[in-house]
Design a protein around this motif. Structure first.
Motif, PDB file in Angstrom:
ATOM      1  N   ILE A 101       0.826  -1.209   0.000  1.00 18.59           N
ATOM      2  CA  ILE A 101       0.000   0.000   0.000  1.00 18.59           C
ATOM      3  C   ILE A 101       0.860   1.258   0.000  1.00 18.59           C
ATOM      4  O   ILE A 101       0.607   2.211  -0.741  1.00 18.59           O
ATOM      5  CB  ILE A 101      -0.926   0.010   1.244  1.00 18.59           C
ATOM      6  N   LYS A 102       1.891   1.260   0.840  1.00 17.03           N
ATOM      7  CA  LYS A 102       2.789   2.407   0.967  1.00 17.03           C
ATOM      8  C   LYS A 102       4.212   1.949   0.664  1.00 17.03           C
ATOM      9  O   LYS A 102       4.965   1.569   1.549  1.00 17.03           O
ATOM     10  CB  LYS A 102       2.731   2.994   2.381  1.00 17.03           C
ATOM     11  N   ASP A 103       4.558   1.953  -0.594  1.00 16.56           N
ATOM     12  CA  ASP A 103       5.857   1.445  -1.030  1.00 16.56           C
ATOM     13  C   ASP A 103       6.985   2.232  -0.351  1.00 16.56           C
ATOM     14  O   ASP A 103       7.179   3.420  -0.649  1.00 16.56           O
ATOM     15  CB  ASP A 103       5.970   1.565  -2.543  1.00 16.56           C
ATOM     16  N   PRO A 104       7.745   1.603   0.581  1.00 13.22           N
ATOM     17  CA  PRO A 104       8.769   2.361   1.320  1.00 13.22           C
ATOM     18  C   PRO A 104      10.046   2.555   0.508  1.00 13.22           C
ATOM     19  O   PRO A 104      10.483   1.653  -0.214  1.00 13.22           O
ATOM     20  CB  PRO A 104       9.027   1.483   2.549  1.00 13.22           C
ATOM     21  N   GLN A 105      10.628   3.718   0.625  1.00 13.47           N
ATOM     22  CA  GLN A 105      11.931   3.970   0.003  1.00 13.47           C
ATOM     23  C   GLN A 105      13.058   3.403   0.866  1.00 13.47           C
ATOM     24  O   GLN A 105      14.145   3.123   0.381  1.00 13.47           O
ATOM     25  CB  GLN A 105      12.148   5.483  -0.180  1.00 13.47           C
ATOM     26  N   LEU A 106      12.789   3.248   2.156  1.00 15.75           N
ATOM     27  CA  LEU A 106      13.826   2.801   3.083  1.00 15.75           C
ATOM     28  C   LEU A 106      13.183   2.066   4.247  1.00 15.75           C
ATOM     29  O   LEU A 106      12.097   2.449   4.699  1.00 15.75           O
ATOM     30  CB  LEU A 106      14.616   4.009   3.614  1.00 15.75           C
ATOM     31  N   ILE A 107      13.815   0.996   4.712  1.00 14.54           N
ATOM     32  CA  ILE A 107      13.394   0.311   5.930  1.00 14.54           C
ATOM     33  C   ILE A 107      14.507   0.475   6.949  1.00 14.54           C
ATOM     34  O   ILE A 107      15.632   0.031   6.729  1.00 14.54           O
ATOM     35  CB  ILE A 107      13.106  -1.179   5.675  1.00 14.54           C
ATOM     36  N   LEU A 108      14.207   1.133   8.040  1.00 12.33           N
ATOM     37  CA  LEU A 108      15.191   1.404   9.079  1.00 12.33           C
ATOM     38  C   LEU A 108      15.078   0.331  10.155  1.00 12.33           C
ATOM     39  O   LEU A 108      14.052   0.202  10.820  1.00 12.33           O
ATOM     40  CB  LEU A 108      14.946   2.790   9.688  1.00 12.33           C
ATOM     41  N   ASN A 109      16.123  -0.431  10.325  1.00 15.62           N
ATOM     42  CA  ASN A 109      16.161  -1.496  11.343  1.00 15.62           C
ATOM     43  C   ASN A 109      16.925  -0.964  12.543  1.00 15.62           C
ATOM     44  O   ASN A 109      18.134  -0.721  12.456  1.00 15.62           O
ATOM     45  CB  ASN A 109      16.846  -2.736  10.757  1.00 15.62           C
ATOM     46  N   VAL A 110      16.246  -0.792  13.670  1.00 12.77           N
ATOM     47  CA  VAL A 110      16.913  -0.223  14.847  1.00 12.77           C
ATOM     48  C   VAL A 110      17.491  -1.298  15.751  1.00 12.77           C
ATOM     49  O   VAL A 110      18.034  -0.999  16.812  1.00 12.77           O
ATOM     50  CB  VAL A 110      15.948   0.681  15.636  1.00 12.77           C
TER      51      VAL A 110
END
Length: 292
Positions: free
Chosen positions: A277-286
């Motif tokens: 639905i919301k194609d992410p440009q970045l996935i931040l793994n904390v």
């Protein structure tokens, strides 16, 4: 480091995973101070090195006295046992060869990295079928270098830290995403699970908190939970374990079967659905995703 000495959300240190993880972090910080005297092997692109090459030894070395009888039994016919394929399921990944064709040194490498049954070898072998023999992913395919890492292999974005505090105070480079459309970033952290199928080294117990936790894949850690109508009283570790085992489960624990016992997989599925639905440009793994 004072914050790591006490876990104020843990009344029983023997069963509280957060407390144990914090103390381990504290020890890691202390260890970092003497790294120059006891160098840690660096990660390379093809394997994870768990001991430096100078610490290898023959199976007859006294440091391998625990694993030696087991390996000798395996080589004298034990690999033909009906359960051998289950016991040595990690052989190909760790050594690069299957257990039927593996040599004595290959089995020493397996029992050094991930000992079936826990009877670990104290050293890596000095020779094996697919060196380096002190690495634990001899059968894994070579990892592709991230762009820019060929010229800057030791930068923060190209090299894993040697301990949990090595990159403290450093920042990632600025990232730019081209376009004028609405952009999205997903963030995730602290959703870790335990894999009870792993065979730990150093005589450590497998990460199994309840019956059924030995299966491959993520098992939820039953730490504690606040009762719905009484924020003072916690549903603590022991009652939650009974919930996960299908025994009497206090109502206030709020345990829901097929939800709580599949937490990590459900989060992964939710992220997939959200990404459609919301194609992410970045996935931040904390971080804090895997417990071992």
């Amino acid at each position: 480091m004072e914050a790591f000495a006490v876990d104020d959300d843990c009344d029983d240190p023997d069963v509280c995973g957060s407390h144990l993880l914090q103390l381990r972090a504290s020890k890691a910080a202390a260890k970092a101070a003497v790294d120059d005297a006891h160098p840690v092997a660096e990660l390379n692109e093809d394997s994870v090195v768990v001991e430096d090459a100078g610490k290898c030894a023959d199976l007859n070395d006294e440091r391998n006295s625990v694993c030696k009888p087991v390996i000798e039994w395996v080589l004298s016919g034990g690999k033909g046992d009906p359960h051998a394929s289950e016991w040595f399921a990690d052989m190909q990944t760790i050594t690069g060869v299957d257990y039927m064709s593996a040599s004595k040194d290959d089995f020493q490498r397996l029992y050094f990295c991930s000992p079936p049954g826990g009877k670990a070898c104290g050293t890596a072998p000095c020779g094996c079928s697919k060196p380096p023999c002190n690495s634990c992913f001899g059968g894994a395919p070579a990892r592709q270098l991230r762009g820019g890492c060929s010229s800057h292999p030791h930068s923060i974005e190209c090299k894993a830290p040697r301990n949990t505090f090595e990159y403290n105070g450093q920042k990632w480079p600025t990232y730019t995403f081209e376009g004028s459309q609405e952009m999205h970033i997903f963030a995730i952290g602290d959703w870790g699970g335990m894999d009870g199928s792993l065979n730990p080294i150093e005589g450590r117990a497998p990460l199994i908190a309840y019956a059924g936790g030995q299966k491959s894949g993520p098992s939820t850690f039953p730490r504690s939970r606040i009762y719905l109508n009484n924020p003072v009283m916690n549903c603590k570790h022991d009652p939650l374990v009974k919930c996960f085992e299908g025994k009497y489960c206090p109502f206030g624990c709020g345990y829901v079967k097929e939800i709580d016992d599949h937490a990590q997989l459900l989060v992964a599925q939710a992220m997939k659905e959200r990404a459609n639905i919301k194609d992410p440009q970045l996935i931040l793994n904390v971080g804090d995703n895997f417990y071992w």
